[in-house]
Motif scaffolding. Sequence first.
Motif, PDB file in Angstrom:
ATOM      1  N   VAL A 225       2.661  -3.767  16.821  1.00 56.76           N
ATOM      2  CA  VAL A 225       1.838  -2.563  16.907  1.00 56.76           C
ATOM      3  C   VAL A 225       1.769  -1.975  15.509  1.00 56.76           C
ATOM      4  CG1 VAL A 225       1.619  -0.210  17.808  1.00 56.76           C
ATOM      5  CG2 VAL A 225       2.381  -2.059  19.318  1.00 56.76           C
ATOM      6  N   VAL A 226       0.567  -1.789  15.004  1.00 54.49           N
ATOM      7  CA  VAL A 226       0.389  -1.117  13.722  1.00 54.49           C
ATOM      8  C   VAL A 226      -0.151   0.280  13.999  1.00 54.49           C
ATOM      9  CG1 VAL A 226       0.050  -3.240  12.412  1.00 54.49           C
ATOM     10  CG2 VAL A 226      -1.934  -2.083  13.398  1.00 54.49           C
ATOM     11  N   SER A 227       0.315   1.254  13.234  1.00 52.40           N
ATOM     12  CA  SER A 227      -0.127   2.635  13.413  1.00 52.40           C
ATOM     13  C   SER A 227      -0.304   3.271  12.044  1.00 52.40           C
ATOM     14  CB  SER A 227       0.874   3.421  14.262  1.00 52.40           C
ATOM     15  OG  SER A 227       2.187   3.333  13.731  1.00 52.40           O
ATOM     16  N   TRP A 228      -1.201   4.266  11.962  1.00 51.46           N
ATOM     17  CA  TRP A 228      -1.493   4.828  10.643  1.00 51.46           C
ATOM     18  C   TRP A 228      -2.146   6.189  10.744  1.00 51.46           C
ATOM     19  CZ3 TRP A 228      -4.431   1.384  13.234  1.00 51.46           C
ATOM     20  CH2 TRP A 228      -5.796   1.651  13.354  1.00 51.46           C
ATOM     21  N   ILE A 229      -1.985   6.958   9.682  1.00 51.44           N
ATOM     22  CA  ILE A 229      -2.680   8.223   9.458  1.00 51.44           C
ATOM     23  C   ILE A 229      -2.995   8.278   7.969  1.00 51.44           C
ATOM     24  CG2 ILE A 229      -2.480  10.751   9.446  1.00 51.44           C
ATOM     25  CD1 ILE A 229      -0.610  10.535  11.830  1.00 51.44           C
ATOM     26  N   GLY A 230      -4.256   8.447   7.609  1.00 51.87           N
ATOM     27  CA  GLY A 230      -4.633   8.455   6.196  1.00 51.87           C
ATOM     28  C   GLY A 230      -5.274   7.154   5.782  1.00 51.87           C
ATOM     29  N   ASP A 231      -5.159   6.822   4.496  1.00 52.94           N
ATOM     30  CA  ASP A 231      -5.845   5.632   3.979  1.00 52.94           C
ATOM     31  C   ASP A 231      -4.911   4.543   3.484  1.00 52.94           C
ATOM     32  OD1 ASP A 231      -4.956   6.795   1.631  1.00 52.94           O
ATOM     33  OD2 ASP A 231      -6.911   6.789   0.630  1.00 52.94           O
ATOM     34  N   SER A 232      -3.636   4.605   3.828  1.00 50.52           N
ATOM     35  CA  SER A 232      -2.787   3.434   3.605  1.00 50.52           C
ATOM     36  C   SER A 232      -3.133   2.414   4.687  1.00 50.52           C
ATOM     37  CB  SER A 232      -1.312   3.813   3.664  1.00 50.52           C
ATOM     38  OG  SER A 232      -0.969   4.619   2.556  1.00 50.52           O
ATOM     39  N   ARG A 233      -3.073   1.135   4.342  1.00 48.00           N
ATOM     40  CA  ARG A 233      -3.661   0.109   5.199  1.00 48.00           C
ATOM     41  C   ARG A 233      -2.671  -0.907   5.746  1.00 48.00           C
ATOM     42  NH1 ARG A 233      -9.457  -1.768   2.472  1.00 48.00           N
ATOM     43  NH2 ARG A 233     -10.541   0.231   2.791  1.00 48.00           N
ATOM     44  N   ALA A 234      -3.081  -1.543   6.850  1.00 48.56           N
ATOM     45  CA  ALA A 234      -2.374  -2.684   7.432  1.00 48.56           C
ATOM     46  C   ALA A 234      -3.322  -3.872   7.470  1.00 48.56           C
ATOM     47  CB  ALA A 234      -1.881  -2.359   8.835  1.00 48.56           C
ATOM     48  N   TYR A 235      -2.843  -5.035   7.025  1.00 49.34           N
ATOM     49  CA  TYR A 235      -3.618  -6.278   7.042  1.00 49.34           C
ATOM     50  C   TYR A 235      -2.810  -7.364   7.747  1.00 49.34           C
ATOM     51  CZ  TYR A 235      -6.738  -4.715   3.165  1.00 49.34           C
ATOM     52  OH  TYR A 235      -7.651  -4.061   2.363  1.00 49.34           O
ATOM     53  N   CYS A 305       0.256  -1.479   2.899  1.00 55.92           N
ATOM     54  CA  CYS A 305       0.092  -1.156   1.486  1.00 55.92           C
ATOM     55  C   CYS A 305      -0.537   0.210   1.295  1.00 55.92           C
ATOM     56  CB  CYS A 305      -0.735  -2.219   0.765  1.00 55.92           C
ATOM     57  SG  CYS A 305      -2.449  -2.357   1.338  1.00 55.92           S
ATOM     58  N   SER A 306      -0.282   0.795   0.138  1.00 55.41           N
ATOM     59  CA  SER A 306      -0.956   2.023  -0.270  1.00 55.41           C
ATOM     60  C   SER A 306      -2.258   1.655  -0.968  1.00 55.41           C
ATOM     61  CB  SER A 306      -0.056   2.846  -1.188  1.00 55.41           C
ATOM     62  OG  SER A 306       0.234   2.132  -2.381  1.00 55.41           O
ATOM     63  N   ASP A 307      -3.079   2.679  -1.257  1.00 50.99           N
ATOM     64  CA  ASP A 307      -4.381   2.383  -1.846  1.00 50.99           C
ATOM     65  C   ASP A 307      -4.292   1.891  -3.283  1.00 50.99           C
ATOM     66  OD1 ASP A 307      -3.654   4.831  -2.934  1.00 50.99           O
ATOM     67  OD2 ASP A 307      -5.589   5.793  -2.605  1.00 50.99           O
ATOM     68  N   GLY A 308      -3.120   1.986  -3.898  1.00 56.40           N
ATOM     69  CA  GLY A 308      -2.949   1.424  -5.231  1.00 56.40           C
ATOM     70  C   GLY A 308      -3.063  -0.083  -5.251  1.00 56.40           C
ATOM     71  N   LEU A 309      -2.915  -0.728  -4.088  1.00 56.92           N
ATOM     72  CA  LEU A 309      -3.185  -2.169  -3.987  1.00 56.92           C
ATOM     73  C   LEU A 309      -4.623  -2.409  -3.535  1.00 56.92           C
ATOM     74  CD1 LEU A 309      -2.168  -5.139  -4.056  1.00 56.92           C
ATOM     75  CD2 LEU A 309      -1.722  -4.890  -1.607  1.00 56.92           C
ATOM     76  N   TRP A 310      -5.018  -1.813  -2.403  1.00 53.36           N
ATOM     77  CA  TRP A 310      -6.311  -2.219  -1.834  1.00 53.36           C
ATOM     78  C   TRP A 310      -7.502  -1.672  -2.609  1.00 53.36           C
ATOM     79  CZ3 TRP A 310      -9.782   1.367  -0.329  1.00 53.36           C
ATOM     80  CH2 TRP A 310      -9.345   2.604   0.169  1.00 53.36           C
ATOM     81  N   ASN A 311      -7.333  -0.626  -3.419  1.00 50.91           N
ATOM     82  CA  ASN A 311      -8.444  -0.205  -4.274  1.00 50.91           C
ATOM     83  C   ASN A 311      -8.849  -1.319  -5.231  1.00 50.91           C
ATOM     84  OD1 ASN A 311      -9.218   2.369  -3.472  1.00 50.91           O
ATOM     85  ND2 ASN A 311      -7.587   3.358  -4.617  1.00 50.91           N
ATOM     86  N   HIS A 312      -7.884  -2.133  -5.638  1.00 49.44           N
ATOM     87  CA  HIS A 312      -8.164  -3.260  -6.538  1.00 49.44           C
ATOM     88  C   HIS A 312      -8.451  -4.547  -5.770  1.00 49.44           C
ATOM     89  CE1 HIS A 312      -6.987  -0.974 -10.102  1.00 49.44           C
ATOM     90  NE2 HIS A 312      -5.945  -0.545  -9.435  1.00 49.44           N
ATOM     91  N   LEU A 313      -7.821  -4.715  -4.615  1.00 49.47           N
ATOM     92  CA  LEU A 313      -7.907  -5.975  -3.878  1.00 49.47           C
ATOM     93  C   LEU A 313      -8.132  -5.684  -2.396  1.00 49.47           C
ATOM     94  CD1 LEU A 313      -4.723  -7.501  -5.536  1.00 49.47           C
ATOM     95  CD2 LEU A 313      -7.068  -8.207  -6.036  1.00 49.47           C
ATOM     96  N   PRO A 314      -9.337  -5.314  -2.013  1.00 53.01           N
ATOM     97  CA  PRO A 314      -9.572  -4.952  -0.611  1.00 53.01           C
ATOM     98  C   PRO A 314      -9.811  -6.134   0.318  1.00 53.01           C
ATOM     99  CG  PRO A 314     -11.576  -4.621  -1.892  1.00 53.01           C
ATOM    100  CD  PRO A 314     -10.506  -5.031  -2.876  1.00 53.01           C
ATOM    101  N   ASP A 315     -10.165  -7.300  -0.218  1.00 49.89           N
ATOM    102  CA  ASP A 315     -10.590  -8.424   0.611  1.00 49.89           C
ATOM    103  C   ASP A 315      -9.393  -9.159   1.226  1.00 49.89           C
ATOM    104  OD1 ASP A 315     -11.306 -11.603   0.688  1.00 49.89           O
ATOM    105  OD2 ASP A 315     -12.999 -10.334   1.259  1.00 49.89           O
ATOM    106  N   PRO A 316      -9.333  -9.297   2.553  1.00 43.50           N
ATOM    107  CA  PRO A 316      -8.181  -9.938   3.185  1.00 43.50           C
ATOM    108  C   PRO A 316      -7.935 -11.367   2.734  1.00 43.50           C
ATOM    109  CG  PRO A 316      -9.501  -8.770   4.812  1.00 43.50           C
ATOM    110  CD  PRO A 316     -10.297  -8.775   3.550  1.00 43.50           C
ATOM    111  N   GLU A 317      -8.993 -12.150   2.523  1.00 45.24           N
ATOM    112  CA  GLU A 317      -8.790 -13.541   2.128  1.00 45.24           C
ATOM    113  C   GLU A 317      -8.224 -13.651   0.717  1.00 45.24           C
ATOM    114  OE1 GLU A 317      -8.770 -16.126   3.930  1.00 45.24           O
ATOM    115  OE2 GLU A 317      -9.514 -15.152   5.742  1.00 45.24           O
ATOM    116  N   ILE A 318      -8.633 -12.773  -0.180  1.00 38.76           N
ATOM    117  CA  ILE A 318      -8.054 -12.768  -1.529  1.00 38.76           C
ATOM    118  C   ILE A 318      -6.588 -12.365  -1.461  1.00 38.76           C
ATOM    119  CG2 ILE A 318      -8.115 -11.606  -3.769  1.00 38.76           C
ATOM    120  CD1 ILE A 318     -11.146 -11.463  -3.490  1.00 38.76           C
TER     121      ILE A 318
END
Length: 409
Positions: A225-235, A305-318
């Motif tokens: 189960v993944v859960s979240w509030i805000g813009d930190s992400r789960a992949y 991850c926090s947005d410091g990762l996905w702002n640069h690398l948003p694509d799941p396959e990458i």
Amino acid sequence: MEMAGTGGGPLVERTDLRAELAEGTPPPCPQCGEEAPPAPDGTCPTCGIQRPVLRDHVELVLGDAAAITDRGLRRRRNEDAVELGRRVEGDGEDRIETWVAVVCDGVASARRGDEASLVAVGAAVGAALETAAAPATPPTGFPAISTHGTGPVATGSGEVTDSATTAETPTGSGRAGTGVSGELDALATAASAAAATAAADLGLGGGDSPACTYVAAVVRGGEAVVSWIGDSRAYWLADDGSSRLLSTDDSWAEEIANAGIMSREEAARDRRAHVLTRWLGRDAPSGPAHARRVRIGVPGVLLLCSDGLWNHLPDPEILARLARPALGGTSAAENVDPDGVPDHPALAAAAALLAAALDDGGSDNATIALVPIAPPAGAPDRPSVTVDGRGPDERTGPIPLDGEGVVDR
């Protein structure tokens, strides 16, 4: 590292970022190599430059899972935080291993965001492990799981299924459903409620209201189960093409794009793109954490991850290609380098992800948590990944173009 249960009972262990920061040895001066503690103002006693602090870069390892949090290249300090925990019961075929991982990103526009993220991750992991020890006791606080289905959802194989057939229907707040999914619902609920309370309590004295984002995963076998509030992400990351983003940002850009007011590309370029519409803190909008159940059929990893990762690398396959060291389904104990030195696949993958974000500019604090998943023996009959479409059951809705929110920049 905290441990319990060495007398024949369950093994319960967790990382402790607060203790790491309090008890660790400050890194040497990068200018002159001085290893003596820095002066009270943070400068090197030998050459006088500002010394790095422990929180600038922390690596955590727990079993096969790993996490890294890093200041990045442009921020004055690191306001992210991360914790890992697990509970292991039984042996051999009866072994049950339950994982929890949490990442929080202190909101830059709110004072003491670093404190909010630190207390939130600690409270969340502690609450999840306590709930795992007493699963018959429903957690209190707001629910993490929606009570409303959202219809058919896509699986990693491209098949479309009804969400009601892929996981039990929650029965209300607190514990939802039965079996593994129901117990993981309870852990997710306890963790998110504890994090929200801990962050809100920092603002009890009045004045400033520290704030942070939140993303967590609780995992057992091939269920999560993944859960979240805000813009930190789960992949979800795997090497069979099933990698995908599991969460949905609580941000101005996401809300405006979903409302059809702007295209996703236009919204992302707008100066208000990163304004948060939900967060943890004393002044946070009410409502439960978003949550989704995930069922896994192939080896891979959950990435938080926090947005410091996905702002640069948003694509799941990458992200999956960079995280390849951790995607093979082998444990840390089974990996050695050519010299016979034990290697840790998840830590190597986290380091590769961080390096890529820094190479792309390192514009923000970056935090990465990786929890490998090896599905149970019966999993070959499952699709690679199935996501239960429940939730989120409460959204702030599209905010006006000039609406206010918390800026996470």
